[in-house]
Design a protein around this motif. Structure first.
Motif, short mmCIF file in Angstrom:
data_model
loop_
_atom_site.label_atom_id
_atom_site.label_comp_id
_atom_site.label_asym_id
_atom_site.label_seq_id
_atom_site.Cartn_x
_atom_site.Cartn_y
_atom_site.Cartn_z
N ALA A 161 0.86 -1.14 -0.37
CA ALA A 161 -0.25 -0.05 -0.24
C ALA A 161 0.99 1.15 0.17
CB ALA A 161 -0.99 0.36 0.77
N ARG A 162 0.31 2.25 -0.22
CA ARG A 162 0.92 3.78 -0.29
C ARG A 162 0.17 4.52 0.55
NH1 ARG A 162 5.12 4.85 -3.68
NH2 ARG A 162 5.89 3.03 -5.13
N GLY A 163 0.64 5.92 1.00
CA GLY A 163 -0.54 6.85 1.84
C GLY A 163 -0.80 6.24 3.23
N CYS A 164 -1.17 6.28 3.90
CA CYS A 164 -2.28 6.78 5.06
C CYS A 164 -3.23 7.22 5.53
CB CYS A 164 -0.81 6.40 6.24
SG CYS A 164 -0.78 8.48 6.99
N LEU A 165 -3.84 6.90 6.28
CA LEU A 165 -5.18 7.27 6.90
C LEU A 165 -5.48 7.88 8.00
CD1 LEU A 165 -7.77 4.07 5.73
CD2 LEU A 165 -7.82 6.22 4.68
N GLY A 166 -4.31 8.03 8.55
CA GLY A 166 -3.39 8.68 9.01
C GLY A 166 -3.38 10.44 9.59
N ALA A 167 -3.17 10.98 10.12
CA ALA A 167 -3.32 12.66 9.98
C ALA A 167 -2.09 13.22 11.76
CB ALA A 167 -4.25 13.44 10.71
N CYS A 168 -0.63 12.03 12.23
CA CYS A 168 -0.27 13.06 13.38
C CYS A 168 0.55 13.89 13.04
CB CYS A 168 1.10 11.48 12.81
SG CYS A 168 -0.01 9.84 13.36
N SER A 169 0.39 14.60 13.38
CA SER A 169 0.56 15.93 14.37
C SER A 169 1.75 16.27 13.71
CB SER A 169 0.02 16.18 15.37
OG SER A 169 0.67 16.19 16.84
N TYR A 170 2.85 15.18 14.07
CA TYR A 170 4.25 15.77 13.49
C TYR A 170 4.83 15.44 12.42
CZ TYR A 170 4.84 10.64 14.67
OH TYR A 170 4.22 8.91 14.16
N CYS A 171 3.35 14.58 11.50
CA CYS A 171 4.30 13.78 10.25
C CYS A 171 3.92 14.74 8.76
CB CYS A 171 3.49 12.66 10.13
SG CYS A 171 4.18 11.48 9.08
N ALA A 172 4.99 15.19 8.17
CA ALA A 172 4.58 15.76 7.00
C ALA A 172 4.27 14.94 5.45
CB ALA A 172 5.60 16.67 6.53
N ILE A 173 4.53 13.62 6.42
CA ILE A 173 4.69 12.42 5.04
C ILE A 173 3.97 12.28 4.16
CG2 ILE A 173 5.47 10.63 3.85
CD1 ILE A 173 7.79 11.68 5.45
N ARG A 174 2.49 12.66 4.56
CA ARG A 174 1.11 12.73 4.37
C ARG A 174 1.17 13.49 2.75
NH1 ARG A 174 0.69 15.05 8.94
NH2 ARG A 174 -1.43 16.36 9.16
N TYR A 175 1.68 14.56 2.79
CA TYR A 175 1.39 15.61 1.73
C TYR A 175 2.32 14.82 0.51
CZ TYR A 175 0.62 18.64 6.14
OH TYR A 175 0.72 18.83 7.27
N ALA A 176 3.11 13.63 1.04
CA ALA A 176 4.10 13.40 -0.34
C ALA A 176 3.56 12.10 -0.74
CB ALA A 176 5.64 13.41 0.48
N ARG A 177 3.22 11.19 0.26
CA ARG A 177 2.45 10.53 0.03
C ARG A 177 0.97 9.94 0.09
NH1 ARG A 177 7.06 6.78 -1.35
NH2 ARG A 177 8.53 7.59 -0.18
N GLY A 178 -0.11 11.05 0.30
CA GLY A 178 -1.51 10.79 -0.34
C GLY A 178 -1.95 10.20 0.97
N ARG A 179 -3.75 9.78 0.66
CA ARG A 179 -3.96 8.80 1.22
C ARG A 179 -3.94 7.41 0.54
NH1 ARG A 179 -6.85 10.03 5.56
NH2 ARG A 179 -8.84 9.58 5.10
N LEU A 180 -4.38 6.60 1.72
CA LEU A 180 -3.89 4.86 1.57
C LEU A 180 -4.62 4.69 -0.03
CD1 LEU A 180 -3.23 2.05 3.04
CD2 LEU A 180 -5.85 2.11 3.64
N ARG A 181 -3.52 3.57 -0.74
CA ARG A 181 -4.31 2.95 -2.11
C ARG A 181 -3.70 1.67 -1.72
NH1 ARG A 181 -1.90 7.42 -2.56
NH2 ARG A 181 0.80 6.62 -3.09
#
Length: 386
Positions: A161-181
């Motif tokens: 899988a790529r991306g995640c469903l989380g929104a950890c307050s310290y993490c910026a990776i989701r801006y690059a990896r996007g939502r869960l796929r």
């Protein structure tokens, strides 16, 4: 034939992206070189999970800017720290968030073969100038030396899988990896069988948060492992990495799979033993339930080696909170770990939180925790430690 040079930094997920770029450029009549001065095309595959990795990526970019080759900056940094990227001129930027953004490579190099036709790689090549933030002895098979750094090259990598469903307050990776796929189970099984046919014995099963695998496909990690373990063979599985919240949601289904001795490693990315800190990280979880589950694994599936991540110095982390992390380690005996110091990342909630911890205190807690886990690993485990 044109030549390209690639520098890859960061986690194995990022290195796998780097490998895909290598295979793509080879398909378009480029040859790889480890001498950047010879290259017509220079790829900087960046990491920005923490300040150290971001600085390494930026330093490499500045070094390569002095050369004549065309530069493409990819990886997580362009999406995470756009302010720094605005300071860099005469470069192209590609963030591998999804297939549409990946296709920017096609426009830049005027490719004959699209990057969309290049599947996710399962084997990592190693190059002397590649760097991985994660050369930790706690991780079995790590090669640490002047030529090679990183995870063992005898493993077959399957990113589920790529991306995640989380929104950890310290993490910026989701801006690059996007939502869960998530990748469909049948496609994963096909890759798994190919690895077995090629004679591989060690399989690394990857995702940004593998505990959330399948939620977009009406399935889950336990069902995936059941299907994989139904395939006979002499192999071992390493499961990386799960948020404790998503791990607990499927634990009862997961435990029967863990009892299979071919499951050797499970990584639960804990970060802290303090519920207050976890709440502020936007990773709320009942810590005692995690402790109970790990103790149950050690009782019913003692062959499974549990590993984790710990973060020290998160905003408002008191010494009492820090002690709770030590207490968590002591109760679970999970000494195999990667330890990070908190560094605020751009545009994250944690960057703006009150109660930022001093660098001195972060370093002190880091030293205490690394010393504690090293001693504990020597006493209770097999000698591998951070």
């Amino acid at each position: 034939m044109k030549k390209f040079y690639i520098y890859s930094n960061g986690c194995s997920s990022n290195l796998l992206d780097g490998q895909r770029i290598i295979e793509y450029l080879r398909a378009n009549d480029y040859s790889i070189t480890n001498t950047p001065q010879e290259a017509d095309l220079l790829i900087v595959n960046t990491c920005a999970f923490e300040q150290i990795s971001e600085t390494d990526s930026l330093n490499k970019l500045k070094e390569l800017k002095k050369l004549k080759g065309k530069i493409i900056v990819t990886g997580c940094l362009p999406a995470i720290n756009k302010e720094k990227m605005n300071e860099i001129i005469d470069c192209d930027f590609v963030t591998p968030r999804d297939e549409n953004t990946w296709k920017k490579f096609d426009e830049i190099i005027h490719s004959k073969k699209s990057i969309s036709t290049i599947p996710d790689p399962c084997i990592l090549e190693y190059h002397p100038d590649w760097k991985i933030i994660g050369t930790y002895k706690a991780f079995k098979g790590a090669k640490i030396g002047k030529d090679l750094t990183g995870y063992d090259d005898g493993a077959y990598h399957i990113q589920v899988a790529r991306g995640c469903l989380g929104a950890c307050s310290y993490c910026a990776i989701r801006y690059a990896r996007g939502r869960l796929r998530s990748v469909p189970i049948k496609d994963i099984i096909t890759r798994f069988k190919k690895g077995l046919e090629k004679g591989y014995k060690s399989f690394k099963i990857w995702a940004d948060d593998i505990g959330d695998y399948g939620k977009d496909l009406n399935t889950n990690l336990a069902e995936l492992l059941e299907k994989m373990l139904a395939i006979k063979g002499d192999y071992e599985l390493e499961i990386l990495c799960t948020n404790p919240r998503s791990y607990l949601e499927i634990f009862d289904q997961l435990l029967p799979c863990l009892k299979d001795k071919r499951v050797k490693y499970l990584n639960i990315s804990m970060q802290s033993g303090s519920e207050k800190v976890l709440e502020m990280m936007n990773r709320p979880v009942d810590v005692q339930k995690v402790i109970n589950s790990i103790q149950k694994i050690k009782q019913e599936a003692p062959h499974v080696i549990v590993r984790t991540h710990y973060m020290v110095g998160f905003p408002q982390e008191s010494w009492s909170d820090f002690y709770k992390t030590i207490q968590f380690i002591w109760e679970t005996k999970v000494f195999k770990c990667v330890i990070f110091r908190f560094f605020p990342r751009p545009n994250t909630p944690a960057e703006k939180m009150d109660g930022q911890i001093s660098q001195f205190t972060k370093k002190l807690r880091y030293y205490i925790l690394t010393s504690f886990t090293k001693i504990g690993s020597l006493i209770y485990e097999d000698g591998y430690s951070y």
